[in-house]
Design a protein around this motif. Structure first.
Motif, PDB file in Angstrom:
ATOM      1  N   ASP A   1       7.958 -11.678  -0.824  1.00 30.90           N
ATOM      2  CA  ASP A   1       9.264 -11.033  -0.680  1.00 30.90           C
ATOM      3  C   ASP A   1       9.119  -9.655  -0.033  1.00 30.90           C
ATOM      4  N   LYS A   2       8.059  -8.941  -0.402  1.00 29.67           N
ATOM      5  CA  LYS A   2       7.829  -7.615   0.163  1.00 29.67           C
ATOM      6  C   LYS A   2       7.606  -7.702   1.668  1.00 29.67           C
ATOM      7  N   PHE A   3       6.783  -8.662   2.106  1.00 36.13           N
ATOM      8  CA  PHE A   3       6.523  -8.816   3.533  1.00 36.13           C
ATOM      9  C   PHE A   3       7.785  -9.248   4.277  1.00 36.13           C
ATOM     10  N   ALA A   4       8.594 -10.100   3.647  1.00 30.59           N
ATOM     11  CA  ALA A   4       9.843 -10.537   4.275  1.00 30.59           C
ATOM     12  C   ALA A   4      10.784  -9.351   4.473  1.00 30.59           C
ATOM     13  N   MET A   5      10.852  -8.473   3.487  1.00 21.42           N
ATOM     14  CA  MET A   5      11.709  -7.294   3.615  1.00 21.42           C
ATOM     15  C   MET A   5      11.175  -6.328   4.663  1.00 21.42           C
ATOM     16  N   ASP A   6       9.846  -6.222   4.776  1.00 23.56           N
ATOM     17  CA  ASP A   6       9.262  -5.360   5.809  1.00 23.56           C
ATOM     18  C   ASP A   6       9.647  -5.849   7.203  1.00 23.56           C
ATOM     19  N   CYS A   7       9.547  -7.152   7.412  1.00 26.75           N
ATOM     20  CA  CYS A   7       9.880  -7.719   8.728  1.00 26.75           C
ATOM     21  C   CYS A   7      11.380  -7.608   9.001  1.00 26.75           C
TER      22      CYS A   7
END
Length: 233
Positions: A185-191
């Protein structure tokens, strides 16, 4: 002292908002491009310089406390990946001891993190030296948090896009759960942030960050005082 610093930051943010609200059309795509390529870096320099000057007494006091309670070095530094994956040396106030086991290996983070260190982290005061990284151009006020270098080979092509912008002191993931958010989820929000980067989004993230610092939510994950290491996809 901290109250005056917060008040100054609040006034600067709102003044900047009103200036840019009238200076740039709100919905034009060209505005986002201009902000990403020129304006964002300019404001990073201004805000970080002002922060270093205004918060210099706080930085000095924290340095003395860290030295007294945790020893030296006062500043923790580590290589982290930045824009386009290029590494830089990140600076933070030390928040852990150097306790080791019988084999000379460092103990887990939870065992080295003192109550004083937890207080530094919960108030995000350990992050203040990163203002120097921002002023130098290694980081931005807002962006994906700079993670460990050893994670670089583990990213998917999509996750690697988080390095298309400078890493940030705070970011979209930090105002939406911080360490309580799962790695995917963190990586998805970063992108998502990379795709939607704009002045108004950065302003929102900075304003919400101030509120998150006070309520101190999301500092720990569900099973750790910090964040579990990422093992890959």
């Amino acid at each position: 002292m901290l109250r005056n610093a917060r008040r100054c930051a609040f006034y600067i943010l709102h003044s900047t908002f009103y200036i840019l609200h009238f200076a740039f059309p709100k919905r034009e795509e060209g505005t986002k491009v201009m902000y990403r390529k020129c304006v964002k870096r300019f404001f990073d320099m201004v805000f970080s310089a002002c922060g270093l000057v205004i918060l210099s007494p706080v930085l000095l006091i924290l340095a003395i406390l860290v030295r007294a309670k945790l020893g030296s070095p006062v500043i923790f530094s580590q290589e982290r990946p930045g824009l386009r994956g290029k590494t830089f040396r990140l600076y933070k106030f030390r928040s852990m001891t150097d306790k080791r086991d019988e084999n000379g290996e460092l103990l887990p983070d939870d065992e080295r993190l003192t109550s004083f260190g937890k207080s530094l982290r919960s108030a995000s005061l350990d992050e203040l030296p990163e203002l120097w990284n921002i002023f130098k151009g290694n980081m931005s006020i807002v962006g994906p948090r700079p993670l460990l270098v050893q994670y670089l080979p583990l990213y998917s092509a999509e996750q690697m896009r988080r390095h298309d912008v400078r890493p940030g002191l705070t970011g979209h993931a930090q105002i939406n759960g911080r360490n309580a958010v799962s790695w995917p989820d963190k990586f998805a929000m970063d992108c998502w942030y990379v795709d939607n980067l704009s002045f108004l989004l950065d302003l929102k993230i900075m304003r919400v960050t101030l509120a998150r610092v006070f309520d101190r939510s999301g500092i720990s994950s569900a099973t750790s005082d910090t964040m579990e290491p990422w093992r890959g996809n």
